[in-house]
Motif scaffolding. Structure first.
Motif, PDB file in Angstrom:
ATOM      1  N   TYR A  55      32.489 -36.246   9.173  1.00 19.03           N
ATOM      2  CA  TYR A  55      32.738 -33.970   9.114  1.00 19.03           C
ATOM      3  C   TYR A  55      33.726 -33.592   8.906  1.00 19.03           C
ATOM      4  CZ  TYR A  55      27.844 -36.156  10.956  1.00 19.03           C
ATOM      5  OH  TYR A  55      27.051 -36.686  11.373  1.00 19.03           O
ATOM      6  N   MET A  56      34.416 -34.273   8.835  1.00 18.05           N
ATOM      7  CA  MET A  56      36.460 -33.383   8.817  1.00 18.05           C
ATOM      8  C   MET A  56      36.042 -32.353   7.495  1.00 18.05           C
ATOM      9  SD  MET A  56      39.395 -35.287   7.330  1.00 18.05           S
ATOM     10  CE  MET A  56      41.220 -34.235   7.340  1.00 18.05           C
ATOM     11  N   PHE A  57      34.863 -32.262   6.605  1.00 14.40           N
ATOM     12  CA  PHE A  57      34.784 -31.175   4.998  1.00 14.40           C
ATOM     13  C   PHE A  57      33.605 -30.154   5.738  1.00 14.40           C
ATOM     14  CE2 PHE A  57      37.867 -33.601   3.594  1.00 14.40           C
ATOM     15  CZ  PHE A  57      39.387 -33.404   3.496  1.00 14.40           C
ATOM     16  N   ASP A  58      32.800 -31.219   6.612  1.00 18.35           N
ATOM     17  CA  ASP A  58      31.577 -30.637   6.667  1.00 18.35           C
ATOM     18  C   ASP A  58      31.193 -29.707   7.927  1.00 18.35           C
ATOM     19  OD1 ASP A  58      30.485 -31.317   4.019  1.00 18.35           O
ATOM     20  OD2 ASP A  58      30.683 -33.320   5.046  1.00 18.35           O
ATOM     21  N   VAL A  59      31.817 -29.299   8.971  1.00 14.42           N
ATOM     22  CA  VAL A  59      31.777 -29.040   9.624  1.00 14.42           C
ATOM     23  C   VAL A  59      30.902 -27.260   9.442  1.00 14.42           C
ATOM     24  CG1 VAL A  59      33.094 -29.964  11.240  1.00 14.42           C
ATOM     25  CG2 VAL A  59      33.794 -27.695  10.358  1.00 14.42           C
ATOM     26  N   PRO A  60      30.271 -26.612  10.025  1.00 16.34           N
ATOM     27  CA  PRO A  60      29.872 -27.725  11.195  1.00 16.34           C
ATOM     28  C   PRO A  60      28.172 -28.457  11.216  1.00 16.34           C
ATOM     29  CG  PRO A  60      28.879 -25.089  10.702  1.00 16.34           C
ATOM     30  CD  PRO A  60      29.554 -25.637  10.396  1.00 16.34           C
ATOM     31  N   VAL A  61      28.418 -29.200  12.526  1.00 20.92           N
ATOM     32  CA  VAL A  61      27.116 -30.615  12.001  1.00 20.92           C
ATOM     33  C   VAL A  61      26.801 -30.453  12.922  1.00 20.92           C
ATOM     34  CG1 VAL A  61      26.580 -33.264  12.018  1.00 20.92           C
ATOM     35  CG2 VAL A  61      28.461 -31.853  10.532  1.00 20.92           C
ATOM     36  N   LEU A  62      24.816 -30.451  13.585  1.00 18.64           N
ATOM     37  CA  LEU A  62      24.336 -30.407  14.581  1.00 18.64           C
ATOM     38  C   LEU A  62      23.693 -31.905  15.025  1.00 18.64           C
ATOM     39  CD1 LEU A  62      25.081 -27.585  14.642  1.00 18.64           C
ATOM     40  CD2 LEU A  62      22.334 -27.357  15.894  1.00 18.64           C
ATOM     41  N   HIS A  63      23.878 -32.590  15.781  1.00 15.33           N
ATOM     42  CA  HIS A  63      23.313 -33.457  16.545  1.00 15.33           C
ATOM     43  C   HIS A  63      21.888 -33.579  17.289  1.00 15.33           C
ATOM     44  CE1 HIS A  63      25.675 -37.176  15.256  1.00 15.33           C
ATOM     45  NE2 HIS A  63      25.526 -36.148  13.535  1.00 15.33           N
ATOM     46  N   LEU A  64      20.742 -33.471  17.535  1.00  9.76           N
ATOM     47  CA  LEU A  64      20.370 -33.842  17.911  1.00  9.76           C
ATOM     48  C   LEU A  64      19.910 -34.898  18.793  1.00  9.76           C
ATOM     49  CD1 LEU A  64      17.899 -31.830  19.826  1.00  9.76           C
ATOM     50  CD2 LEU A  64      16.298 -32.959  18.371  1.00  9.76           C
ATOM     51  N   ASN A  65      20.191 -35.292  20.213  1.00 12.11           N
ATOM     52  CA  ASN A  65      20.068 -36.242  20.568  1.00 12.11           C
ATOM     53  C   ASN A  65      20.431 -37.429  20.282  1.00 12.11           C
ATOM     54  OD1 ASN A  65      18.381 -34.714  22.290  1.00 12.11           O
ATOM     55  ND2 ASN A  65      17.860 -36.314  23.881  1.00 12.11           N
ATOM     56  N   ASP A  66      21.461 -37.283  19.571  1.00 10.17           N
ATOM     57  CA  ASP A  66      22.899 -38.622  19.026  1.00 10.17           C
ATOM     58  C   ASP A  66      21.969 -38.608  17.447  1.00 10.17           C
ATOM     59  OD1 ASP A  66      25.075 -38.833  20.549  1.00 10.17           O
ATOM     60  OD2 ASP A  66      22.922 -40.328  21.875  1.00 10.17           O
ATOM     61  N   LYS A  67      21.526 -38.025  17.345  1.00  7.63           N
ATOM     62  CA  LYS A  67      20.714 -38.471  15.580  1.00  7.63           C
ATOM     63  C   LYS A  67      20.738 -36.537  14.767  1.00  7.63           C
ATOM     64  CE  LYS A  67      18.387 -42.313  16.757  1.00  7.63           C
ATOM     65  NZ  LYS A  67      19.404 -43.188  16.040  1.00  7.63           N
TER      66      LYS A  67
END
Length: 96
Positions: A55-67
């Motif tokens: 995710y170095m160049f794609d933040v922000p990233v969200l995971h929901l319960n590790d997915k």
């Protein structure tokens, strides 16, 4: 009645303005429906290396319960819908 508990992980960076906006949106959604929130800065040791690299160049990233759930923008209604869907069915429908 919801039987599953939603847990959101926000992969973020302290130098990312989109990350700041994403966190603000997440907190507003959290006021409507409770869930746990973990914020991991991809530049800190607390962030697992595989997520840093991914995710170095794609933040922000969200995971929901590790997915994976979504990245870049966090529409509040989409996040709220995703949490309600997960709590009701256990399903995670990635948005982006």
């Amino acid at each position: 009645m919801a039987t599953r508990k939603a847990a959101i992980t926000l992969f973020s960076s302290s130098t990312c303005s989109l990350c700041t906006k994403a966190k603000e949106a997440i907190v507003r959604v959290q006021q409507k429906t409770p869930f746990s929130l973990t914020v991991l800065d991809i530049h800190e040791e607390e962030c697992p290396i595989e997520f840093h690299d991914k995710y170095m160049f794609d933040v922000p990233v969200l995971h929901l319960n590790d997915k994976f759930l979504m990245q870049h923008r966090v529409p509040e209604e989409s996040l709220l819908e995703a949490i309600k869907l997960y709590e009701a069915t256990g399903k995670i429908n990635p948005k982006y």
